[in-house]
Design a protein around this motif. Structure first.
Motif, PDB file in Angstrom:
ATOM      1  N   LEU A   6       0.892  -1.167   0.000  1.00 52.46           N
ATOM      2  CA  LEU A   6       0.000   0.000   0.000  1.00 52.46           C
ATOM      3  C   LEU A   6       0.925   1.209   0.000  1.00 52.46           C
ATOM      4  O   LEU A   6       1.617   1.490   0.988  1.00 52.46           O
ATOM      5  CB  LEU A   6      -0.908  -0.013   1.229  1.00 52.46           C
ATOM      6  N   ASP A  52       1.723   3.819   2.744  1.00 53.78           N
ATOM      7  CA  ASP A  52       2.581   3.482   3.879  1.00 53.78           C
ATOM      8  C   ASP A  52       4.019   3.463   3.355  1.00 53.78           C
ATOM      9  O   ASP A  52       4.421   2.531   2.652  1.00 53.78           O
ATOM     10  CB  ASP A  52       2.233   2.090   4.440  1.00 53.78           C
ATOM     11  N   TYR A  71      -6.639   0.539  11.931  1.00 56.56           N
ATOM     12  CA  TYR A  71      -5.872  -0.577  11.364  1.00 56.56           C
ATOM     13  C   TYR A  71      -6.577  -1.920  11.515  1.00 56.56           C
ATOM     14  O   TYR A  71      -7.477  -2.071  12.328  1.00 56.56           O
ATOM     15  CB  TYR A  71      -4.531  -0.712  12.122  1.00 56.56           C
ATOM     16  N   GLY A  72      -6.067  -2.897  10.764  1.00 55.02           N
ATOM     17  CA  GLY A  72      -6.347  -4.280  11.099  1.00 55.02           C
ATOM     18  C   GLY A  72      -5.457  -4.620  12.282  1.00 55.02           C
ATOM     19  O   GLY A  72      -4.282  -4.237  12.307  1.00 55.02           O
ATOM     20  N   GLU A 100     -10.618  -6.078  11.812  1.00 58.89           N
ATOM     21  CA  GLU A 100     -10.420  -4.873  11.014  1.00 58.89           C
ATOM     22  C   GLU A 100     -10.937  -3.645  11.765  1.00 58.89           C
ATOM     23  O   GLU A 100     -12.100  -3.584  12.146  1.00 58.89           O
ATOM     24  CB  GLU A 100     -11.135  -5.011   9.654  1.00 58.89           C
ATOM     25  N   LYS A 101     -10.039  -2.703  11.976  1.00 57.04           N
ATOM     26  CA  LYS A 101     -10.346  -1.402  12.581  1.00 57.04           C
ATOM     27  C   LYS A 101     -11.240  -1.477  13.824  1.00 57.04           C
ATOM     28  O   LYS A 101     -12.332  -0.898  13.858  1.00 57.04           O
ATOM     29  CB  LYS A 101     -10.971  -0.491  11.519  1.00 57.04           C
ATOM     30  N   ILE A 134      -1.671  -3.969  11.644  1.00 52.43           N
ATOM     31  CA  ILE A 134      -1.162  -4.344  10.312  1.00 52.43           C
ATOM     32  C   ILE A 134      -0.842  -3.060   9.544  1.00 52.43           C
ATOM     33  O   ILE A 134      -1.623  -2.110   9.548  1.00 52.43           O
ATOM     34  CB  ILE A 134      -2.239  -5.136   9.538  1.00 52.43           C
ATOM     35  N   THR A 173      -8.334  -8.343   5.719  1.00 53.91           N
ATOM     36  CA  THR A 173      -8.135  -8.831   7.107  1.00 53.91           C
ATOM     37  C   THR A 173      -9.049 -10.026   7.378  1.00 53.91           C
ATOM     38  O   THR A 173      -8.618 -11.030   7.961  1.00 53.91           O
ATOM     39  CB  THR A 173      -8.449  -7.695   8.106  1.00 53.91           C
TER      40      THR A 173
HETATM   41  C1  G1P Z   1      -5.880  -1.024   5.136  1.00 51.54           C
HETATM   42  C2  G1P Z   1      -6.253  -2.363   5.793  1.00 51.54           C
HETATM   43  C3  G1P Z   1      -5.895  -2.357   7.281  1.00 51.54           C
HETATM   44  C4  G1P Z   1      -4.439  -1.992   7.456  1.00 51.54           C
HETATM   45  C5  G1P Z   1      -4.114  -0.644   6.746  1.00 51.54           C
HETATM   46  C6  G1P Z   1      -2.616  -0.366   6.765  1.00 51.54           C
HETATM   47  O1  G1P Z   1      -6.725  -0.027   5.658  1.00 51.54           O
HETATM   48  O2  G1P Z   1      -7.632  -2.605   5.599  1.00 51.54           O
HETATM   49  O3  G1P Z   1      -6.142  -3.623   7.834  1.00 51.54           O
HETATM   50  O4  G1P Z   1      -4.138  -1.887   8.835  1.00 51.54           O
HETATM   51  O5  G1P Z   1      -4.531  -0.687   5.372  1.00 51.54           O
HETATM   52  O6  G1P Z   1      -2.314   0.888   6.235  1.00 51.54           O
HETATM   53  P1  G1P Z   1      -6.852   1.439   4.976  1.00 51.54           P
HETATM   54  O7  G1P Z   1      -5.771   2.270   5.604  1.00 51.54           O
HETATM   55  O8  G1P Z   1      -6.675   1.249   3.512  1.00 51.54           O
HETATM   56  O9  G1P Z   1      -8.221   1.920   5.357  1.00 51.54           O
END
Ligand code: G1P
Length: 276
Positions: free
Chosen positions: A128, A131, A170-171, A190-191, A203, A231
């Motif tokens: 992602l 990050d 986060y997850g 998840e969150k 995560i 997740t």
């Molecule tokens: C996603 C995932 C989440 C993870 C996160 C990390 O969430 O669903 O589990 O902890 O990325 O950046 P988002 O940030 O896309 O909502």
């Protein structure tokens, strides 16, 4: 060997409006490089050579970035500016870039499932790009995870400790530490709100996934916020086999938030000024 890396990059980047109105958030610069380029560099350092990018409407700039601009090449040939393109040119040479579009925003699980056509039936990494991960001390986060994959041959998520009141972003995992910084996952949410969080191990945006994840995602019900969550799919995999969480070495900046973005910019600016 893991050769392919998936970049879910179809999201709208609403936290950065208005700049993301006509520009992909993955193209936001940290100094002179767009965020997604840092992710691609990390994947190449980890031995990968095929970048599978999940795009959407308004994301054309990503494809153009990982391509040659003949007009520009012609303009700056033999000028003092030419070296500024050296790094990206060599990255383009080393990799194949493949793309597919996510038509509707139905969650990270859905974005990863769309990547099935590009990945096929082999283990792969997921980055992602918002990050941003940096390890000044040695191997990048994906490289660390690939080493772990070679030992355990199962899906792995990167984790870090977060303050307890931040779990809702986060997850969050729970598990048994089987070697230093490596956890066998027994639960994933998840969150979660802090009182529902199984731990403070969150995560972050680096995953190694085995290809059986695609079928599992297809059979996963919509989760948090009515979206298909990776997740939840990984929790099913963990129940029926093994999924690991890895406390990575290095630093992670949440460049999906303005604070994290500025922090990353300052960090890399200071590094560049100090010549390291
Ligand atoms: C996603 C995932 C989440 C993870 C996160 C990390 O969430 O669903 O589990 O902890 O990325 O950046 P988002 O940030 O896309 O909502």
């Amino acid at each position: 060997m893991i050769k392919k890396c998936l970049f879910p990059a179809a999201g709208y980047g609403t936290r950065f409006l208005p700049v993301t109105k006509a520009m992909p958030k993955e193209m936001l610069p940290i100094l002179t490089k767009p965020l997604i380029q840092y992710g691609v560099e990390e994947a190449v350092e980890a031995g990968m050579n095929t970048m599978a990018i999940i795009t959407g409407r308004g994301k054309r700039a990503i494809e153009d970035h990982f391509d040659i601009s003949y007009e520009l090449e012609h303009q700056i040939k033999d000028t003092s500016k030419e070296p500024l393109l050296t790094e990206i040119r060599s990255l383009i040479k080393k990799c194949t870039f493949t793309y597919t579009r996510q038509i509707e925003m139905k969650g990270l699980g859905d974005a990863i499932l769309k990547g099935n056509a590009l990945i096929g039936d082999e283990p792969f990494a997921v980055v992602l790009a918002d990050d941003l991960c940096i390890n000044q001390e040695g191997a990048g986060v994906l490289e660390q995870m690939v080493k772990l994959y070679e030992k355990y041959k199962c899906s792995i998520v990167a984790i870090m400790e977060v303050p307890e009141d931040q779990t809702y972003k986060y997850g969050v995992i729970d598990g048994k530490e089987i070697e230093e910084g490596v956890y066998m996952i027994s639960n994933m949410v998840e969150k979660p709100e802090p009182k529902e969080a199984p731990s403070n191990l969150a995560i972050i945006g680096r995953y190694i996934l085995t290809p059986d994840i695609f079928d599992v995602i297809k059979n996963t019900k919509l989760g948090k916020n009515g979206e298909l969550q990776i997740t939840d799919a990984l929790m099913s995999l963990a129940k029926n086999g093994m999924v690991l969480a890895y406390k990575f070495k290095g630093q992670r900046f949440d460049c999906g938030s303005v604070d994290g973005y500025v922090e990353a910019t300052n960090y890399l600016y200071d590094l560049e000024k100090s010549g390291s």
